[in-house]
Every structure is written in C-alpha cells, then in structure tokens.
Design a protein around this motif. Structure first.
Motif, PDB file in Angstrom:
ATOM      1  N   ARG A  48       1.934  -9.440   4.820  1.00  0.00           N
ATOM      2  CA  ARG A  48       1.301  -9.945   6.410  1.00  0.00           C
ATOM      3  C   ARG A  48       1.398  -9.297   7.828  1.00  0.00           C
ATOM      4  NH1 ARG A  48       5.059 -13.005   9.227  1.00  0.00           N
ATOM      5  NH2 ARG A  48       7.428 -12.775   8.979  1.00  0.00           N
ATOM      6  N   PHE A  49       2.274  -8.892   7.920  1.00  0.00           N
ATOM      7  CA  PHE A  49       2.024  -7.475   9.423  1.00  0.00           C
ATOM      8  C   PHE A  49       0.835  -6.947   9.197  1.00  0.00           C
ATOM      9  CE2 PHE A  49       6.871  -8.514   8.685  1.00  0.00           C
ATOM     10  CZ  PHE A  49       7.013  -8.965   9.904  1.00  0.00           C
ATOM     11  N   PHE A  50      -0.092  -6.775   8.886  1.00  0.00           N
ATOM     12  CA  PHE A  50      -1.343  -5.997   8.671  1.00  0.00           C
ATOM     13  C   PHE A  50      -2.621  -6.750   9.157  1.00  0.00           C
ATOM     14  CE2 PHE A  50      -5.227  -4.708   8.074  1.00  0.00           C
ATOM     15  CZ  PHE A  50      -6.068  -3.428   7.881  1.00  0.00           C
ATOM     16  N   THR A  51      -3.028  -6.710  10.254  1.00  0.00           N
ATOM     17  CA  THR A  51      -3.832  -7.318  10.646  1.00  0.00           C
ATOM     18  C   THR A  51      -5.294  -5.966  11.523  1.00  0.00           C
ATOM     19  OG1 THR A  51      -3.109  -7.957  13.176  1.00  0.00           O
ATOM     20  CG2 THR A  51      -2.747  -9.216  11.427  1.00  0.00           C
ATOM     21  N   VAL A  52      -6.112  -6.616  10.710  1.00  0.00           N
ATOM     22  CA  VAL A  52      -7.611  -5.413  11.750  1.00  0.00           C
ATOM     23  C   VAL A  52      -7.818  -5.116  12.807  1.00  0.00           C
ATOM     24  CG1 VAL A  52      -8.638  -5.654   9.715  1.00  0.00           C
ATOM     25  CG2 VAL A  52      -8.956  -7.348  11.516  1.00  0.00           C
TER      26      VAL A  52
ATOM     27  N   LEU B 221     -15.101  -4.450   5.543  1.00  0.00           N
ATOM     28  CA  LEU B 221     -15.356  -6.308   6.128  1.00  0.00           C
ATOM     29  C   LEU B 221     -14.847  -7.190   5.130  1.00  0.00           C
ATOM     30  CD1 LEU B 221     -19.540  -6.091   5.855  1.00  0.00           C
ATOM     31  CD2 LEU B 221     -18.621  -6.091   7.718  1.00  0.00           C
ATOM     32  N   LEU B 222     -14.312  -6.519   3.781  1.00  0.00           N
ATOM     33  CA  LEU B 222     -13.434  -7.573   3.207  1.00  0.00           C
ATOM     34  C   LEU B 222     -12.087  -7.571   4.324  1.00  0.00           C
ATOM     35  CD1 LEU B 222     -12.066  -8.901   0.640  1.00  0.00           C
ATOM     36  CD2 LEU B 222     -11.608  -6.962  -0.169  1.00  0.00           C
ATOM     37  N   LEU B 223     -11.675  -6.100   4.814  1.00  0.00           N
ATOM     38  CA  LEU B 223     -10.177  -6.633   5.699  1.00  0.00           C
ATOM     39  C   LEU B 223     -10.524  -6.891   6.925  1.00  0.00           C
ATOM     40  CD1 LEU B 223      -9.215  -3.458   5.659  1.00  0.00           C
ATOM     41  CD2 LEU B 223      -8.010  -4.950   4.661  1.00  0.00           C
TER      42      LEU B 223
ATOM     43  N   ARG C 159      -5.539   4.285   2.744  1.00  0.00           N
ATOM     44  CA  ARG C 159      -5.206   3.211   3.771  1.00  0.00           C
ATOM     45  C   ARG C 159      -4.727   1.439   2.457  1.00  0.00           C
ATOM     46  NH1 ARG C 159      -7.538   1.027   8.285  1.00  0.00           N
ATOM     47  NH2 ARG C 159      -8.922  -0.715   8.141  1.00  0.00           N
ATOM     48  N   TRP C 160      -4.837   1.017   1.226  1.00  0.00           N
ATOM     49  CA  TRP C 160      -4.604   0.095   0.705  1.00  0.00           C
ATOM     50  C   TRP C 160      -3.569   0.294   0.444  1.00  0.00           C
ATOM     51  CZ3 TRP C 160      -7.031  -4.593   0.812  1.00  0.00           C
ATOM     52  CH2 TRP C 160      -8.299  -3.942   0.862  1.00  0.00           C
ATOM     53  N   TRP C 161      -2.813   1.401   0.359  1.00  0.00           N
ATOM     54  CA  TRP C 161      -1.288   1.639  -0.414  1.00  0.00           C
ATOM     55  C   TRP C 161      -0.167   0.668   1.407  1.00  0.00           C
ATOM     56  CZ3 TRP C 161       1.794   6.688  -0.745  1.00  0.00           C
ATOM     57  CH2 TRP C 161       3.045   5.892  -1.404  1.00  0.00           C
ATOM     58  N   ALA C 162      -0.869   1.569   2.163  1.00  0.00           N
ATOM     59  CA  ALA C 162      -0.333   1.246   3.704  1.00  0.00           C
ATOM     60  C   ALA C 162      -0.209  -0.461   3.520  1.00  0.00           C
ATOM     61  CB  ALA C 162      -1.065   2.168   4.728  1.00  0.00           C
ATOM     62  N   ILE C 163      -1.858  -1.167   3.579  1.00  0.00           N
ATOM     63  CA  ILE C 163      -2.828  -2.509   4.136  1.00  0.00           C
ATOM     64  C   ILE C 163      -1.323  -2.592   2.706  1.00  0.00           C
ATOM     65  CG2 ILE C 163      -4.136  -3.972   3.682  1.00  0.00           C
ATOM     66  CD1 ILE C 163      -5.854  -1.821   4.958  1.00  0.00           C
ATOM     67  N   ILE C 164      -1.208  -3.415   1.658  1.00  0.00           N
ATOM     68  CA  ILE C 164      -0.150  -3.883   0.958  1.00  0.00           C
ATOM     69  C   ILE C 164       1.268  -3.202   1.441  1.00  0.00           C
ATOM     70  CG2 ILE C 164       0.254  -4.255  -1.025  1.00  0.00           C
ATOM     71  CD1 ILE C 164      -2.709  -3.126  -2.123  1.00  0.00           C
ATOM     72  N   THR C 165       1.602  -2.336   1.768  1.00  0.00           N
ATOM     73  CA  THR C 165       3.057  -2.448   1.568  1.00  0.00           C
ATOM     74  C   THR C 165       3.180  -3.261   3.545  1.00  0.00           C
ATOM     75  OG1 THR C 165       2.789  -0.187   0.589  1.00  0.00           O
ATOM     76  CG2 THR C 165       4.680  -0.538   2.688  1.00  0.00           C
ATOM     77  N   LEU C 166       2.856  -3.253   4.391  1.00  0.00           N
ATOM     78  CA  LEU C 166       3.243  -4.120   5.700  1.00  0.00           C
ATOM     79  C   LEU C 166       2.579  -5.300   5.126  1.00  0.00           C
ATOM     80  CD1 LEU C 166       0.806  -2.152   8.420  1.00  0.00           C
ATOM     81  CD2 LEU C 166       3.522  -2.229   8.308  1.00  0.00           C
TER      82      LEU C 166
END
Length: 186
Positions: free
Chosen positions: A93-97, A16-18, A84-91
């Motif tokens: 601004r290119f990470f979106t749900v 939900l945070l994401l 999962r969060w490591w991948a999201i932080i690495t991406l």
C-alpha cells in the motif's frame, strides 16, 4: 509488428494499469510529487519517439548482429518489468505512482529494497535498456536512455527528500547503507 513496438506496448499497458490502480487518492497521505510523474511520462514518450525516428533515419548507427541485440533486449526488458513489479508488490500500500507520503508511512527494507533504494526504478531503466537494444541502433539507445535516466534521477531526488522529511534519520541511515539503483555501484 516489431519487437520494440511489442515491448513498448507491454510497458504502456503495465504503466496504465498502475496509474489506474495505484494513484494516491489523497485521503490519508500528502502528495509531494512536484509534477515528476508528468515529467517522466513526457520524457519517456518523447525519448522513445525520437529513438524510433533515429533508428529509421540513421542506419549508420545500426548495431551489428541485430537479432542478438534484439534477443538480449527482450530478456532485459522482461527482467526489468519483473523487478519493477516485485518492488511494487513488496511496497504494498505504500506504492503510488505519484510521490505520496502516508501518515503512517514505514520504511520497507525487505525484498529488493535490501539491496537498492529504488528497485522499481532500476527495473524501469533496465526495461528501457532492453527496449533501446531491441531498436538495434546505438544512437537510438542513447536517445532513449539518457533523457529517461535524467528524469528518473530527478524523481528519485524528490522522492528521497520526501521520505527523509517524513522518516528522518531512519531513512537517511538507510540511504547511507544502500545504493540507489545498482548494488555496490550507484
């Protein structure tokens, strides 16, 4: 409160945070999600609910040494969310749900993306292995994992088609060099 319920709530809060903070706003990117986000959420909710039902109503499928499986489940769940969060932080601004390709989209090959193309999904699936193990029932584990795995494979196909369309040979070459979810395996 049961361990599996706590894990489920932790996952729900994380997602939900994401959803609130990382949904594409459509200003500079092109949405190409094809409703996969809705499908994934629906499949997760139904699979987890059915897994809990199976746990309560099919005791013959109970795993032996349930405390050991529960502990292993918690460890895998935490490791999955960490990945999962490591991948999201690495991406960044290119990470979106929702699957969105930005006008200036770039291929990210650092961090966990050096090893697999979809470490965020590897993390999610690892977390669901953990959740399933915490239920202490092999049938519930299958009911949770199989539909969720299929839903994420469909989403990966949509995402890879979008990235290949936007980034061309740069992405298709990356696909040839890396596995989807599990290093050296798949």
């Amino acid at each position: 409160m049961s361990v599996s319920l706590l894990l489920g709530l932790a996952y729900l809060i994380s997602e939900l945070l994401l959803t609130v903070t990382r949904r594409s706003r459509g200003r500079t990117g092109t949405k190409q999600d094809r409703s996969t986000l809705r499908v994934v959420w629906l499949v997760i909710m139904v699979s987890v609910a059915v897994g809990i039902y199976v746990t309560k109503h099919w005791p013959a499928a109970a795993l032996p040494h349930q405390r050991s499986f529960e502990f292993a489940g918690v460890v895998l769940f935490v490791a999955g969310l960490f990945l999962r969060w490591w991948a999201i932080i690495t991406l960044g601004r290119f990470f979106t749900v929702d699957v969105t390709i930005e006008k200036d989209h770039e291929l990210v090959e650092r961090g966990p993306f050096r090893v697999v193309r979809h470490p965020s999904y590897t993390g999610v699936l690892l977390a669901f292995v953990g959740l399933g193990l915490s239920l202490g029932n092999w049938a519930a584990l299958l009911v949770v994992l199989l539909p969720i795995g299929v839903a994420f494979i469909h989403r990966m196909n949509v995402e890879e088609n979008a990235l290949a369309g936007a980034l061309g040979s740069q992405y298709t070459d990356y696909m040839r060099r890396t596995k989807r979810l599990v290093p050296f395996v798949y």
